[in-house]
Each structure stands twice: as C-alpha cells, then as structure tokens.
Scaffold this active site. Structure first.
Site, short mmCIF file in Angstrom:
data_model
loop_
_atom_site.label_atom_id
_atom_site.label_comp_id
_atom_site.label_asym_id
_atom_site.label_seq_id
_atom_site.Cartn_x
_atom_site.Cartn_y
_atom_site.Cartn_z
CD GLU A 115 1.99 -1.10 -10.93
OE1 GLU A 115 2.19 -1.28 -9.71
OE2 GLU A 115 1.35 -0.14 -11.37
CE1 TYR A 146 6.29 5.09 -11.16
CE2 TYR A 146 8.12 3.57 -10.89
CZ TYR A 146 6.77 3.80 -11.02
OH TYR A 146 5.89 2.74 -11.05
CB VAL A 169 -0.94 11.81 -0.56
CG1 VAL A 169 -2.08 11.50 -1.53
CG2 VAL A 169 -0.91 13.29 -0.23
CB SER A 171 -4.56 5.86 -3.46
OG SER A 171 -4.32 7.18 -3.86
CG ASN A 172 -4.75 1.49 -3.53
OD1 ASN A 172 -5.96 1.38 -3.63
ND2 ASN A 172 -3.98 1.92 -4.53
CE1 TYR A 218 3.03 12.94 0.83
CE2 TYR A 218 4.82 11.65 -0.13
CZ TYR A 218 3.47 11.89 0.02
OH TYR A 218 2.55 11.10 -0.61
CG ASN A 223 3.08 -0.27 -3.73
OD1 ASN A 223 4.04 -1.01 -3.92
ND2 ASN A 223 2.43 0.30 -4.72
#
Length: 335
Positions: A115, A146, A169, A171-172, A218, A223
């Site tokens: 993270e 990653y 894409v 999610s949060n 893309y 985040n």
C-alpha cells in the site's frame, strides 16, 4: 604417478569449468544460492488479508526455482524460523502482537506492505522492531514491484483491435483524490468510458482485460501520488491489456525507471487536460503504433502471488544487511 592421459583429463575438466563460468558471466544467468547449511525457514505470521495460499511441497523451488527455502504459516515453528514476515494490514488492525524481546537470536523480522503511505496507518507503533522492509519502493531491503518488463524472444507487436478511445476502471472514487479532479477536467473535453464498482458499469473479474483492450488509451491513475508507487493499474490494466497508459502518479522520470519513455503518456506532459484531449483525438495510426515498440523485445511480468514475494526473501538473503533495525519506520516509508 599421474599419467599424461590423466593430466590431460584434468586440464580438459578445468577448461570446461572455466568455459561454464564464462558462459554464466556473459549471459548474466542468475544463480540463486544461499551460503547456508540448510534450508531457510520463512514464517508468514499472517497471510495478507487472510488469503491463505497452498504451501504443500517445495513451493519456492517448484514454482520459482528458488532453492533451500521453506515457507510456513505454522506459528509453532516460530523458534526455528530464520525470518518472520509481518504484513502491515494485520498489524494495523491489531491482529499481530509480538514484541522484540521474544525474538530468538539471529532471527530477522520483515515488515511488508504494497500500500502507499497515504493508505498506511499506525506506523509509529512499530519502531525498533523490524530488521528489513519489503515493499514496492526501490530502496527497500527486498524490492517487490507490482510488475516489470522482462526480455522475451518471442514478443509480438500485435495490438488488440480498438473500438473505443479512452476507458477507466475505478472501484473507490473520492472527490478529494487528485485522480478524481483530473478525470473531471479531462471529461469536459473528451468522452471517457468508466467501469467498475464506482460506476454504473461494473465488470466481472474475467471481463476486465478483454474490455479494456478494446480501447486505445487507459487512465492508469493511482489513488495517491508517491515515489515508486506504480501499481497494477499500469502493469495489468494497461500494458498487459494491450492499450496505452495515460498515467497519473509520480513524475515521468520515476516511470521511466520501469518502462520505456515512449510507452506511456503522463498527464503532466500537457499544460491542460484540454491539450491532452486534443492530442488523443487527433493522433494518427503511425504515432499510436510507436507506443507499442517495447513489445518487440519485452513482455509484462506481474507480481501477484504472495508466495513468490516471500520466496524472494530467500533469494536475496545472502545480500541482506545483518544487524539492521528500523528506528523510525514511518519516516523511512513516507520519504
């Protein structure tokens, strides 16, 4: 008395050994060995996010060609373990509570997270505890990105057929995030097809790559923005899918330490999102093809299996610093 024939045999053997040594040096073939009398035991104190993986058999050797390495999740082997691994999410949630006084002599503890600092809490509680760190940061004792580009002889320039321009894409989605603000500004000048939990177009797990691959570009927006924090948004969602990443994260120079400069677009390459939108809309076919030149020599290798990450500890064990202790883990991580 050695005969001429036996002497010639010895000379031949030495010549073969020297040639073999030269072969490995010339082609830089990695030889993973440990200056250790027996296998290293790596105890995984808690599986990351409680996703327990199969450890039957010699996992490190059979899957990743790393010898003399035993992974275990059996805490009863704590006193025998050479290395104990602690994933930060479980520490953060109060699920691990060992103190440094219980550490057997010679045992090393490893702090692990993938993270970003923005999403990592309660670091101050773990000073003077860990010998080594294992993260996506390049200055980690054990560096686990990653993903990476690896040389590949049969690489291909084939590009998936395109029917859309830009996808994302997510999610949060939080209004306060930099990526939300950049997206909102870009969307004023260009249509972006948004998928994921934070949109009205959720995707099934097996639909992700096939959906993204239909788009020319893309939005690989992180985040949070931190040095080296370059996640699967770039590696899997863009490069592996066969689309061109438009990245938002650390500076361009940091990305170029991982991928070719001509393989991506950085939002900071443009003075405004209006300029970026115009660049994307008016790009010709030849210019677009150039973004994929890296495919002629490389392929994407994702790092997603926690077993492989933990086996890496054994592969690097002989070169890891002894006697090291992180007195201020938070300062190191947030730098």
């Amino acid at each position: 008395m050695p005969t001429l024939k036996s002497f010639a045999g010895v000379v031949l053997l030495m010549s073969m050994l020297w040639s073999l040594k030269f072969f490995y040096q010339q082609f830089d073939v990695p030889v993973r060995t440990l200056p250790y009398r027996g296998p290293l035991t790596v105890l995984i104190w808690d599986w990351p996010f409680h996703h327990v993986l199969n450890l039957s058999g010699d996992v490190c050797a059979s899957l990743y060609h790393i010898q003399s390495c035993r992974l275990t999740g059996n805490r009863s082997l704590y006193s025998q373990a050479d290395v104990v691994v602690f994933h930060h999410w479980e520490l953060q949630e109060g699920m691990a509570s060992l103190s440094s006084e219980t550490k057997p002599p010679g045992q090393n503890w490893v702090w692990v997270t993938m993270e970003s600092p923005t999403n990592t809490k309660a670091l101050a509680s773990w000073n003077q505890i860990f010998n080594w760190v294992m993260t996506y940061k390049q200055d980690s004792d054990i560096f686990i990105p990653y993903g990476e580009l690896v040389p590949h002889l049969s690489a291909s320039m084939e590009i998936p057929p395109k029917s859309g321009l830009v996808s994302w894409v997510i999610s949060n989605y939080h209004q306060a995030q930099k990526r939300a603000k950049v997206y909102q500004e870009l969307a004023k000048h260009l249509k972006v097809d948004v998928y994921g939990k934070a949109s009205k177009k959720p995707l099934c797990p097996d639909c992700l790559l096939s959906t993204i691959s239909r788009y020319k570009f893309y939005l690989a927006f992180e985040n949070s923005v931190h040095q080296d924090y370059i996640t699967e948004k770039l590696w899997r969602n863009a490069l592996l899918a066969g689309t061109v990443p438009i990245v938002l994260g650390p500076p361009r120079a940091n990305y170029e330490q991982f991928i070719p400069a001509s393989s991506f677009i950085h939002v900071e390459d443009f003075g405004s999102m209006k300029e970026l939108a115009s660049f994307l809309r008016t790009m010709n076919s030849s210019c677009y093809q150039n973004f994929f030149n890296w495919r002629e020599r490389y392929r994407v290798k994702l790092s997603t299996d926690w077993r492989e990450r933990f086996c890496t500890i054994c592969a690097q064990y002989s070169s890891l610093p002894q006697g090291k202790l992180y007195s201020d883990l938070e300062s190191w991580f947030r730098t």
